[in-house]
Design a protein around this motif. Structure first.
Motif, PDB file in Angstrom:
ATOM      1  N   ALA A 195       0.840  -1.201   0.000  1.00 32.72           N
ATOM      2  CA  ALA A 195       0.000   0.000   0.000  1.00 32.72           C
ATOM      3  C   ALA A 195       0.874   1.250   0.000  1.00 32.72           C
ATOM      4  O   ALA A 195       0.592   2.213  -0.716  1.00 32.72           O
ATOM      5  CB  ALA A 195      -0.917   0.002   1.222  1.00 32.72           C
ATOM      6  N   ARG A 196       1.950   1.233   0.772  1.00 34.66           N
ATOM      7  CA  ARG A 196       2.872   2.374   0.814  1.00 34.66           C
ATOM      8  C   ARG A 196       3.469   2.635  -0.561  1.00 34.66           C
ATOM      9  O   ARG A 196       3.505   3.777  -1.024  1.00 34.66           O
ATOM     10  CB  ARG A 196       3.975   2.105   1.826  1.00 34.66           C
ATOM     11  N   ALA A 197       3.915   1.587  -1.228  1.00 37.37           N
ATOM     12  CA  ALA A 197       4.495   1.744  -2.571  1.00 37.37           C
ATOM     13  C   ALA A 197       3.458   2.303  -3.547  1.00 37.37           C
ATOM     14  O   ALA A 197       3.772   3.181  -4.365  1.00 37.37           O
ATOM     15  CB  ALA A 197       5.032   0.410  -3.062  1.00 37.37           C
ATOM     16  N   ALA A 198       2.223   1.822  -3.451  1.00 35.75           N
ATOM     17  CA  ALA A 198       1.167   2.312  -4.349  1.00 35.75           C
ATOM     18  C   ALA A 198       0.860   3.782  -4.078  1.00 35.75           C
ATOM     19  O   ALA A 198       0.668   4.563  -5.008  1.00 35.75           O
ATOM     20  CB  ALA A 198      -0.095   1.465  -4.180  1.00 35.75           C
ATOM     21  N   LEU A 199       0.847   4.177  -2.802  1.00 36.25           N
ATOM     22  CA  LEU A 199       0.568   5.575  -2.457  1.00 36.25           C
ATOM     23  C   LEU A 199       1.703   6.493  -2.924  1.00 36.25           C
ATOM     24  O   LEU A 199       1.459   7.615  -3.368  1.00 36.25           O
ATOM     25  CB  LEU A 199       0.340   5.721  -0.956  1.00 36.25           C
ATOM     26  N   ILE A 200       2.923   6.010  -2.836  1.00 33.10           N
ATOM     27  CA  ILE A 200       4.054   6.796  -3.343  1.00 33.10           C
ATOM     28  C   ILE A 200       3.907   6.993  -4.844  1.00 33.10           C
ATOM     29  O   ILE A 200       4.140   8.089  -5.361  1.00 33.10           O
ATOM     30  CB  ILE A 200       5.390   6.115  -2.988  1.00 33.10           C
ATOM     31  N   ASP A 201       3.503   5.948  -5.545  1.00 29.38           N
ATOM     32  CA  ASP A 201       3.295   6.065  -6.995  1.00 29.38           C
ATOM     33  C   ASP A 201       2.177   7.046  -7.331  1.00 29.38           C
ATOM     34  O   ASP A 201       2.251   7.761  -8.324  1.00 29.38           O
ATOM     35  CB  ASP A 201       2.987   4.699  -7.611  1.00 29.38           C
ATOM     36  N   ILE A 202       1.138   7.084  -6.499  1.00 33.30           N
ATOM     37  CA  ILE A 202       0.025   8.004  -6.731  1.00 33.30           C
ATOM     38  C   ILE A 202       0.492   9.450  -6.545  1.00 33.30           C
ATOM     39  O   ILE A 202       0.080  10.340  -7.271  1.00 33.30           O
ATOM     40  CB  ILE A 202      -1.167   7.675  -5.805  1.00 33.30           C
ATOM     41  N   GLY A 203       1.345   9.669  -5.571  1.00 27.73           N
ATOM     42  CA  GLY A 203       1.932  10.991  -5.365  1.00 27.73           C
ATOM     43  C   GLY A 203       1.059  11.938  -4.563  1.00 27.73           C
ATOM     44  O   GLY A 203       0.300  11.519  -3.680  1.00 27.73           O
ATOM     45  N   PRO A 204       1.129  13.237  -4.887  1.00 30.41           N
ATOM     46  CA  PRO A 204       0.440  14.259  -4.104  1.00 30.41           C
ATOM     47  C   PRO A 204      -1.073  14.081  -4.004  1.00 30.41           C
ATOM     48  O   PRO A 204      -1.685  14.575  -3.065  1.00 30.41           O
ATOM     49  CB  PRO A 204       0.772  15.563  -4.828  1.00 30.41           C
ATOM     50  N   ASN A 205      -1.681  13.388  -4.935  1.00 30.62           N
ATOM     51  CA  ASN A 205      -3.135  13.170  -4.868  1.00 30.62           C
ATOM     52  C   ASN A 205      -3.535  12.341  -3.646  1.00 30.62           C
ATOM     53  O   ASN A 205      -4.691  12.366  -3.235  1.00 30.62           O
ATOM     54  CB  ASN A 205      -3.641  12.497  -6.135  1.00 30.62           C
ATOM     55  N   ALA A 206      -2.594  11.599  -3.077  1.00 26.63           N
ATOM     56  CA  ALA A 206      -2.894  10.770  -1.910  1.00 26.63           C
ATOM     57  C   ALA A 206      -2.792  11.535  -0.600  1.00 26.63           C
ATOM     58  O   ALA A 206      -3.275  11.069   0.430  1.00 26.63           O
ATOM     59  CB  ALA A 206      -1.947   9.566  -1.873  1.00 26.63           C
TER      60      ALA A 206
END
Length: 83
Positions: free
Chosen positions: A22-33
């Protein structure tokens, strides 16, 4: 209805594999998260709060970002082997 970002944020409290994914996916999403991460901080346990801080560019008291720098791959690659 729960968004994908909210589902990922809820997984940050799990100290096993799902939180790291989940952390890796949120990093990929970026500022929108970031808004979902900030909203969830009070409801997360200690592990989830620490994981959320490393998954976002939320500034610390010193004003420095705790998240990865743009273009950084530190969170996506395995740790280097012994030298």
């Amino acid at each position: 209805m729960t968004t994908r970002i909210e589902r990922l944020v809820q997984q940050l409290d799990d100290s096993t594999g799902p939180s790291y994914d989940a952390r890796a996916a949120l990093i990929d999403i970026g500022p929108n998260a970031v808004p979902a991460l900030v909203d969830a901080l009070p409801s997360l346990g200690g592990f989830g709060q620490l994981t959320a801080r490393t998954a976002s560019p939320i500034p610390t008291r010193t004003g420095k970002s705790t998240g990865p720098r743009p273009g950084s791959t530190w969170s996506k690659s395995p740790a280097p082997g012994p030298y």
